[in-house]
Design a protein around this motif. Sequence first.
Motif, PDB file in Angstrom:
ATOM      1  N   LEU A 105       4.189   5.014  -6.884  1.00 14.49           N
ATOM      2  CA  LEU A 105       2.958   5.795  -6.889  1.00 14.49           C
ATOM      3  C   LEU A 105       3.337   7.226  -7.230  1.00 14.49           C
ATOM      4  N   ASN A 106       2.914   7.667  -8.399  1.00 15.56           N
ATOM      5  CA  ASN A 106       3.246   9.002  -8.862  1.00 15.56           C
ATOM      6  C   ASN A 106       2.035   9.909  -8.711  1.00 15.56           C
ATOM      7  N   LEU A 107       2.325  11.199  -8.599  1.00 17.57           N
ATOM      8  CA  LEU A 107       1.259  12.192  -8.448  1.00 17.57           C
ATOM      9  C   LEU A 107       1.408  13.232  -9.531  1.00 17.57           C
ATOM     10  N   LYS A 167      -1.047   7.879 -10.090  1.00 16.01           N
ATOM     11  CA  LYS A 167      -0.891   6.748 -11.007  1.00 16.01           C
ATOM     12  C   LYS A 167       0.055   5.740 -10.371  1.00 16.01           C
ATOM     13  N   SER A 168      -0.361   4.497 -10.355  1.00 17.20           N
ATOM     14  CA  SER A 168       0.454   3.449  -9.754  1.00 17.20           C
ATOM     15  C   SER A 168       0.744   2.384 -10.806  1.00 17.20           C
ATOM     16  N   THR A 221       0.836  -1.201   0.000  1.00 15.40           N
ATOM     17  CA  THR A 221       0.000   0.000   0.000  1.00 15.40           C
ATOM     18  C   THR A 221       0.865   1.242   0.000  1.00 15.40           C
ATOM     19  N   MET A 222       0.481   2.200  -0.831  1.00 16.19           N
ATOM     20  CA  MET A 222       1.200   3.468  -0.902  1.00 16.19           C
ATOM     21  C   MET A 222       0.225   4.621  -0.790  1.00 16.19           C
ATOM     22  N   ASN A 270      -1.857  -2.461  -4.036  1.00 13.34           N
ATOM     23  CA  ASN A 270      -1.600  -3.296  -5.212  1.00 13.34           C
ATOM     24  C   ASN A 270      -2.162  -2.679  -6.492  1.00 13.34           C
ATOM     25  N   LYS A 271      -1.854  -1.427  -6.698  1.00 17.65           N
ATOM     26  CA  LYS A 271      -2.226  -0.661  -7.886  1.00 17.65           C
ATOM     27  C   LYS A 271      -3.702  -0.289  -7.947  1.00 17.65           C
TER      28      LYS A 271
END
Lengths: 115, 113
Positions: A74-76, A67-68, A31-32, A51-52
């Motif tokens: 995990l990008n923002l 976006k994962s 988890t992110m 998990n995306k």
Amino acid sequence: DTAVSQTPKYLVTQMGNDKSIKCEQNLGHDTMYWYKQDSKKFLKIMFSYNNKELIINETVPNRFSPKSPDKAHLNLHINSLELGDSAVYFCASSHTGVDLAGELFFGEGSRLTVL
Amino acid sequence: DQQVKQNSPSLSVQEGRISILNCDYTNSMFDYFLWYKKYPAEGPTFLISISSIKDKNEDGRFTVFLNKSAKHLSLHIVPSQPGDSAVYFCAASDASNTGKLIFGQGTTLQVKP
């Protein structure tokens, strides 16, 4: 070998621009999260992915799009930046299912300044 | 509406003395509480936690006390050391198992040598 790393650390940009912050964790967590620390120093959750899969979306404007690509990243992405978006953005990761809250591991933060 | 509050923005104590940081919460559904420590230009790091079924948890120099009836928790650091100077965040979660934490606004602790 930083556990949770985010880039860039500092970002200064003009209103209306689009920018991205990247985050990677090498802890094997599933988890992110993205947290925002505003000028009043409150740390508030924005998103979490497991998990995306998007798990939490805390009424964040849809100019913000996480976006994962895989569970380690995990990008923002932020479109049409506004002055109020200036803040420090923290990425974090954790196991889930181990206990109710799970200890979060934070990155060093990305300070975004919108001029 | 801030559900977790740390009403003291700062605290200064002498090295060797006890530091007591306080935190209040309003949501009775919170059942797990954590303290994080943050140095400048770094991310918060986990310090200690407590489940709502306990009223005390101790880890070395750090002890967290939970008073559910008062919806209050406190972090005791004894003895305080200059390296403890940092911002301390209280955080809480409910039983939803989403990993979502609600943070207080932090208390800056300064430990003077």
